[in-house]
Design a protein around this motif. Sequence first.
Motif, PDB file in Angstrom:
ATOM      1  N   ARG A 189      16.655   6.914  -0.717  1.00 57.56           N
ATOM      2  CA  ARG A 189      17.599   7.972  -1.086  1.00 57.56           C
ATOM      3  C   ARG A 189      17.023   9.208  -0.717  1.00 57.56           C
ATOM      4  NH1 ARG A 189      21.297   5.616  -4.448  1.00 57.56           N
ATOM      5  NH2 ARG A 189      20.733   4.076  -5.798  1.00 57.56           N
ATOM      6  N   GLN A 190      15.886   9.165  -0.369  1.00 59.67           N
ATOM      7  CA  GLN A 190      15.497  10.702   0.404  1.00 59.67           C
ATOM      8  C   GLN A 190      15.325  10.748   2.140  1.00 59.67           C
ATOM      9  OE1 GLN A 190      13.368   9.011  -2.212  1.00 59.67           O
ATOM     10  NE2 GLN A 190      14.582   9.988  -3.475  1.00 59.67           N
ATOM     11  N   VAL A 191      15.876   9.629   2.658  1.00 56.55           N
ATOM     12  CA  VAL A 191      16.031   9.489   4.091  1.00 56.55           C
ATOM     13  C   VAL A 191      17.397   8.950   4.544  1.00 56.55           C
ATOM     14  CG1 VAL A 191      13.603   9.210   4.258  1.00 56.55           C
ATOM     15  CG2 VAL A 191      14.985   7.357   4.265  1.00 56.55           C
ATOM     16  N   ASP A 192      17.755   9.081   5.731  1.00 56.10           N
ATOM     17  CA  ASP A 192      18.897   8.923   6.302  1.00 56.10           C
ATOM     18  C   ASP A 192      18.819   7.368   7.107  1.00 56.10           C
ATOM     19  OD1 ASP A 192      20.293  11.283   6.001  1.00 56.10           O
ATOM     20  OD2 ASP A 192      18.777  12.111   7.083  1.00 56.10           O
ATOM     21  N   ALA A 193      17.319   7.181   7.394  1.00 57.50           N
ATOM     22  CA  ALA A 193      17.323   5.855   8.101  1.00 57.50           C
ATOM     23  C   ALA A 193      15.926   5.484   7.833  1.00 57.50           C
ATOM     24  CB  ALA A 193      17.865   5.719   9.627  1.00 57.50           C
ATOM     25  N   ALA A 194      15.636   4.036   8.133  1.00 55.76           N
ATOM     26  CA  ALA A 194      14.125   3.831   8.256  1.00 55.76           C
ATOM     27  C   ALA A 194      13.803   2.857   9.215  1.00 55.76           C
ATOM     28  CB  ALA A 194      13.876   3.201   6.724  1.00 55.76           C
ATOM     29  N   ILE A 195      12.478   2.866   9.645  1.00 57.16           N
ATOM     30  CA  ILE A 195      11.800   2.085  10.775  1.00 57.16           C
ATOM     31  C   ILE A 195      10.754   1.215  10.048  1.00 57.16           C
ATOM     32  CG2 ILE A 195      10.666   1.756  12.595  1.00 57.16           C
ATOM     33  CD1 ILE A 195      11.748   4.655  13.579  1.00 57.16           C
ATOM     34  N   ILE A 196      10.891  -0.166  10.040  1.00 58.36           N
ATOM     35  CA  ILE A 196       9.976  -1.067   9.531  1.00 58.36           C
ATOM     36  C   ILE A 196       8.817  -1.208  10.910  1.00 58.36           C
ATOM     37  CG2 ILE A 196       9.299  -3.250   8.915  1.00 58.36           C
ATOM     38  CD1 ILE A 196      11.752  -3.476   7.346  1.00 58.36           C
ATOM     39  N   ALA A 197       7.745  -0.354  10.590  1.00 61.62           N
ATOM     40  CA  ALA A 197       6.957  -0.018  11.825  1.00 61.62           C
ATOM     41  C   ALA A 197       5.827  -0.868  11.867  1.00 61.62           C
ATOM     42  CB  ALA A 197       6.391   1.274  11.795  1.00 61.62           C
ATOM     43  N   ALA A 198       6.178  -2.376  11.964  1.00 65.37           N
ATOM     44  CA  ALA A 198       5.335  -3.445  12.510  1.00 65.37           C
ATOM     45  C   ALA A 198       5.867  -4.292  13.373  1.00 65.37           C
ATOM     46  CB  ALA A 198       4.908  -4.124  11.108  1.00 65.37           C
ATOM     47  N   PHE A 199       5.342  -4.724  14.349  1.00 66.29           N
ATOM     48  CA  PHE A 199       6.191  -5.425  15.588  1.00 66.29           C
ATOM     49  C   PHE A 199       6.900  -6.526  15.137  1.00 66.29           C
ATOM     50  CE2 PHE A 199       7.006  -7.711  19.393  1.00 66.29           C
ATOM     51  CZ  PHE A 199       7.678  -6.769  20.210  1.00 66.29           C
ATOM     52  N   GLY A 200       6.558  -7.329  14.228  1.00 68.48           N
ATOM     53  CA  GLY A 200       7.215  -8.812  13.865  1.00 68.48           C
ATOM     54  C   GLY A 200       8.270  -8.540  13.035  1.00 68.48           C
ATOM     55  N   ASP A 201       8.750  -7.161  12.469  1.00 62.59           N
ATOM     56  CA  ASP A 201       9.588  -6.781  11.743  1.00 62.59           C
ATOM     57  C   ASP A 201       9.641  -7.449  10.182  1.00 62.59           C
ATOM     58  OD1 ASP A 201      10.602  -5.318  13.821  1.00 62.59           O
ATOM     59  OD2 ASP A 201      12.083  -6.543  14.390  1.00 62.59           O
ATOM     60  N   PRO A 202       8.658  -7.443   9.526  1.00 67.17           N
ATOM     61  CA  PRO A 202       8.631  -8.164   8.242  1.00 67.17           C
ATOM     62  C   PRO A 202       9.498  -7.342   7.219  1.00 67.17           C
ATOM     63  CG  PRO A 202       6.488  -6.656   8.489  1.00 67.17           C
ATOM     64  CD  PRO A 202       7.537  -6.802   9.949  1.00 67.17           C
TER      65      PRO A 202
END
Length: 249
Positions: free
Chosen positions: A66-79
Amino acid sequence: MKILLLNPNTSADITQLMLGVGQRAAAAGTELVPCTAARGVPYIATRTEAQIGGAVALELLAEHHRQVDAAIIAAFGDPGLFAARELFDIPVVGMAEAAMLTACMAGRRFAIVTFAQALGPWYEECVRAHGLWDRCAGIRMLDDPFRAVSEVGTEKEDLLVELAKQTIAERDADVLIFAGAPLSGLAERVAGRIPVPVIDQVVAAVKQAEALLALRLHKATAGTYRRPGAKPTTGLPDALAARLEHRDY
């Protein structure tokens, strides 16, 4: 716009490495909000560790979405990526998917080079899960010990460059991806030494997140990424439980 840079492992040094790379690439007005897992492993390299990291990623997204507009899961395998897209309303970008899709726009086939043998099977499954195996020329891994995971990109830079060149020549690759969060920023340093375009996973993820926000897409109410119906939970962190139960947090 605010983009959560969510590192689902416990290495704050790697989070800071990715943050620096991402901030240099971000557009004016984009703020990256770093977040590091408080529990788990220093770096994710196996299916088991990916399952743990994916669960932690969902917990952190529940706390911060709720505090951000988008998110990146920052691990290459996309867990946790597919589950996160199902559960949350904001765009969620996977670092591996972003790098691979960007590579597909730069060439016919991409190759992946990484720093540890253990990563190979998980990365192959990640490529297949995204439906991109036919575009992948191969995955190659170093087989050397390293001193510190947060510094492996610097310590093994020359070996990684040589492995990349070999892979390009042997596998007929048009684009190269250095995979694994600890290798963030390596593309920027060595691109001139490699004969094909080199994709940086963090840069690709930041730019893809910005693009999704610019498109102003709304959350699906049908299909596979619609939010699941409410269900009671037991023993989960309150923020994640609230999201699953459809109540305020």
